[in-house]
Design an enzyme around this catalytic site. Sequence first.
Site, PDB file in Angstrom:
ATOM      1  N   GLY A 103     103.992 143.434  70.156  1.00 45.15           N
ATOM      2  CA  GLY A 103     103.737 144.808  70.565  1.00 45.15           C
ATOM      3  C   GLY A 103     103.617 145.022  72.060  1.00 45.15           C
ATOM      4  O   GLY A 103     103.351 146.136  72.493  1.00 45.15           O
TER       5      GLY A 103
ATOM      6  N   GLU B 291     103.612 137.054  67.846  1.00 45.72           N
ATOM      7  CA  GLU B 291     104.854 137.521  67.214  1.00 45.72           C
ATOM      8  C   GLU B 291     105.604 138.511  68.098  1.00 45.72           C
ATOM      9  O   GLU B 291     105.815 139.665  67.701  1.00 45.72           O
ATOM     10  CB  GLU B 291     104.534 138.228  65.893  1.00 45.72           C
ATOM     11  CG  GLU B 291     103.768 137.416  64.888  1.00 45.72           C
ATOM     12  CD  GLU B 291     103.340 138.264  63.690  1.00 45.72           C
ATOM     13  OE1 GLU B 291     103.480 139.508  63.715  1.00 45.72           O
ATOM     14  OE2 GLU B 291     102.860 137.670  62.718  1.00 45.72           O
ATOM     15  N   PRO B 292     106.020 138.127  69.294  1.00 48.70           N
ATOM     16  CA  PRO B 292     106.743 139.084  70.137  1.00 48.70           C
ATOM     17  C   PRO B 292     108.144 139.365  69.602  1.00 48.70           C
ATOM     18  O   PRO B 292     108.816 138.462  69.093  1.00 48.70           O
ATOM     19  CB  PRO B 292     106.831 138.367  71.489  1.00 48.70           C
ATOM     20  CG  PRO B 292     106.774 136.910  71.151  1.00 48.70           C
ATOM     21  CD  PRO B 292     105.905 136.798  69.927  1.00 48.70           C
TER      22      PRO B 292
ATOM     23  N   ARG C 135     116.979 154.812  69.863  1.00 49.61           N
ATOM     24  CA  ARG C 135     115.612 154.921  70.392  1.00 49.61           C
ATOM     25  C   ARG C 135     115.337 156.186  71.217  1.00 49.61           C
ATOM     26  O   ARG C 135     114.284 156.793  71.058  1.00 49.61           O
ATOM     27  CB  ARG C 135     115.256 153.672  71.208  1.00 49.61           C
ATOM     28  CG  ARG C 135     115.434 152.355  70.420  1.00 49.61           C
ATOM     29  CD  ARG C 135     114.800 151.165  71.121  1.00 49.61           C
ATOM     30  NE  ARG C 135     113.371 151.279  71.142  1.00 49.61           N
ATOM     31  CZ  ARG C 135     112.667 151.632  72.185  1.00 49.61           C
ATOM     32  NH1 ARG C 135     113.265 151.858  73.342  1.00 49.61           N
ATOM     33  NH2 ARG C 135     111.359 151.753  72.098  1.00 49.61           N
TER      34      ARG C 135
ATOM     35  N   TYR D 285     112.389 158.101  69.381  1.00 48.70           N
ATOM     36  CA  TYR D 285     111.060 157.956  69.984  1.00 48.70           C
ATOM     37  C   TYR D 285     110.959 158.593  71.367  1.00 48.70           C
ATOM     38  O   TYR D 285     109.966 158.380  72.065  1.00 48.70           O
ATOM     39  CB  TYR D 285     110.694 156.479  70.152  1.00 48.70           C
ATOM     40  CG  TYR D 285     110.943 155.594  68.959  1.00 48.70           C
ATOM     41  CD1 TYR D 285     110.228 155.765  67.777  1.00 48.70           C
ATOM     42  CD2 TYR D 285     111.875 154.565  69.030  1.00 48.70           C
ATOM     43  CE1 TYR D 285     110.455 154.935  66.694  1.00 48.70           C
ATOM     44  CE2 TYR D 285     112.098 153.718  67.945  1.00 48.70           C
ATOM     45  CZ  TYR D 285     111.387 153.915  66.781  1.00 48.70           C
ATOM     46  OH  TYR D 285     111.608 153.088  65.728  1.00 48.70           O
TER      47      TYR D 285
ATOM     48  N   CYS E 299     127.990 164.672  66.238  1.00 46.61           N
ATOM     49  CA  CYS E 299     127.895 166.123  66.076  1.00 46.61           C
ATOM     50  C   CYS E 299     126.440 166.512  65.828  1.00 46.61           C
ATOM     51  O   CYS E 299     126.104 167.121  64.811  1.00 46.61           O
ATOM     52  CB  CYS E 299     128.781 166.559  64.920  1.00 46.61           C
ATOM     53  SG  CYS E 299     128.754 165.392  63.560  1.00 46.61           S
ATOM     54  N   GLU E 300     125.564 166.082  66.714  1.00 38.19           N
ATOM     55  CA  GLU E 300     124.142 166.422  66.638  1.00 38.19           C
ATOM     56  C   GLU E 300     123.637 166.681  68.057  1.00 38.19           C
ATOM     57  O   GLU E 300     123.897 165.877  68.958  1.00 38.19           O
ATOM     58  CB  GLU E 300     123.331 165.261  66.034  1.00 38.19           C
ATOM     59  CG  GLU E 300     123.770 164.893  64.633  1.00 38.19           C
ATOM     60  CD  GLU E 300     122.618 164.440  63.748  1.00 38.19           C
ATOM     61  OE1 GLU E 300     121.449 164.664  64.105  1.00 38.19           O
ATOM     62  OE2 GLU E 300     122.927 163.872  62.689  1.00 38.19           O
TER      63      GLU E 300
HETATM   64  N1  LLP Z   1     104.750 141.744  64.347  1.00 38.72           N
HETATM   65  C1  LLP Z   1     104.709 142.746  63.456  1.00 38.72           C
HETATM   66  C2  LLP Z   1     103.863 142.624  62.279  1.00 38.72           C
HETATM   67  C3  LLP Z   1     105.485 143.907  63.670  1.00 38.72           C
HETATM   68  O1  LLP Z   1     105.447 144.899  62.787  1.00 38.72           O
HETATM   69  C4  LLP Z   1     106.288 144.011  64.824  1.00 38.72           C
HETATM   70  C5  LLP Z   1     107.096 145.201  65.083  1.00 38.72           C
HETATM   71  C6  LLP Z   1     106.280 142.938  65.736  1.00 38.72           C
HETATM   72  C7  LLP Z   1     105.500 141.824  65.463  1.00 38.72           C
HETATM   73  C8  LLP Z   1     107.072 142.957  67.002  1.00 38.72           C
HETATM   74  O2  LLP Z   1     106.671 144.002  67.850  1.00 38.72           O
HETATM   75  P1  LLP Z   1     107.283 144.087  69.328  1.00 38.72           P
HETATM   76  O3  LLP Z   1     106.787 142.885  70.081  1.00 38.72           O
HETATM   77  O4  LLP Z   1     108.766 144.089  69.215  1.00 38.72           O
HETATM   78  O5  LLP Z   1     106.758 145.358  69.859  1.00 38.72           O
HETATM   79  N2  LLP Z   1     111.917 150.293  66.212  1.00 38.72           N
HETATM   80  C9  LLP Z   1     110.850 150.399  67.176  1.00 38.72           C
HETATM   81  C10 LLP Z   1     109.927 149.193  67.145  1.00 38.72           C
HETATM   82  C11 LLP Z   1     109.279 148.961  65.800  1.00 38.72           C
HETATM   83  C12 LLP Z   1     108.457 147.700  65.758  1.00 38.72           C
HETATM   84  C13 LLP Z   1     107.996 147.375  64.384  1.00 38.72           C
HETATM   85  N3  LLP Z   1     107.173 146.202  64.273  1.00 38.72           N
HETATM   86  C14 LLP Z   1     111.440 150.611  68.557  1.00 38.72           C
HETATM   87  O6  LLP Z   1     112.653 150.759  68.677  1.00 38.72           O
HETATM   88  O7  LLP Z   1     110.707 150.694  69.544  1.00 38.72           O
END
Ligand code: LLP
Length: 388
Positions: free
Chosen positions: A214, A242-243, A280, A284, A309-310
Amino acid sequence: MTIPTPALHAAAERFGTPLYVYDAAELDAALARVRAAFGPARVYYAMKANPNLTLLRRLQAAGVGFECVSPGELARAEAVGASGGQILVNGPAKSGAEYVSGARLGATFIVDREEEVGLLPPHSRALVRVNPALEVSTHDHLATGAAGSKFGVTLVQAPRVLEALRGAGHTALGLHVHIGSAIRDAQDFTAAFGRLAELRAETGPLAVLDAGGGWGLDADLHGIAREAWAAARAFDADLWVEPGRYLVARAGTLLTRVVGHKRTGRNFCLVDAGMTELLRPMLYGAEHPVTALWEGTDCGVWDIAGPACESGDLLARDVSLPTPRRGDLLAIGEAGAYGAAMASTYLSRSRPAEALYEPGAADGTDWTVIRRRETPQDIWAMELGRNR
Ligand code: LLP
């Protein structure tokens, strides 16, 4: 991203656009930054960010494991040879197939609700995901640790679920927390890890604290790591992380060609990529850096619009660019995470090719196509009704 501009032009010429390109050196550098900050923590790449097999292989060769949230992601982990301690099976609504293949691969399960204790295969290794009930500094859709979110068990339930795991003959490894994605403020992590650490009195020591991912691209990694380790130490636990985004975002660039422009109150630079290639910005309101790969002194302010077409099909707004001409090349940066991964075939558009830049790699060339461009036939291959 350190790919030289002439190499970007060459790739666009050779492989066509829209095109995702990845810089191998930046991927390696991002992992090195994570290791420098988190030291001996075990790294599980959240492959949802970019599940390309070549990238997975590269990370795996560097000792990284995988966090998987679907049967397809588990199949990818297996396809690159991961097993046992290298795989986490996560998700709020796991299917039967995920329990079965997770067990076959010897994976660790992240339990998201108490009922799952009875659904796990016998003698599973498991973590309990805790929802720390916190508001965090990111887009609502990306926040997963708020009180109203669907993820995890409450702080009150967590010790009981650990007990239930033990009672059912599983190995209760410890706790897991992931408060959301693209989080800008390191204080959010401090608060979340702090709430977990308070559970120590009830849980006793644990083998593992999984601090999730995250991290925003500009977040203070060392600060987050310090707090994560403090919480892990409170449990006498090893730290896992968990990056997703942090490992791959900066390595990736979406190359798109200018199709033309128009001035109708706003200035539109029309390009051959849009919401189907990079969702994205539309989903978002995400802002990706845009770089014009052409020269010009006549700068104006442009919206970058795609072919769909949006009306929402814009990759960026109010970007300062020299006047674009048809054929000019535009680079959309920080697109390695959740870019290609979230591309769709809406409008029967073929998903782009992906190419890895690694000067002088094995075969002596700088570019390797790591996913070919999809064809219309690829897209309709599962359908009935074609003549040929
Ligand atoms: N661990 C878990 C349990 C997760 O649900 C996620 C992401 C990660 C790790 C990795 O998170 P990160 O380090 O990538 O922030 N589609 C969205 C992002 C959704 C992330 C969902 N879970 C976007 O485009 O920003």
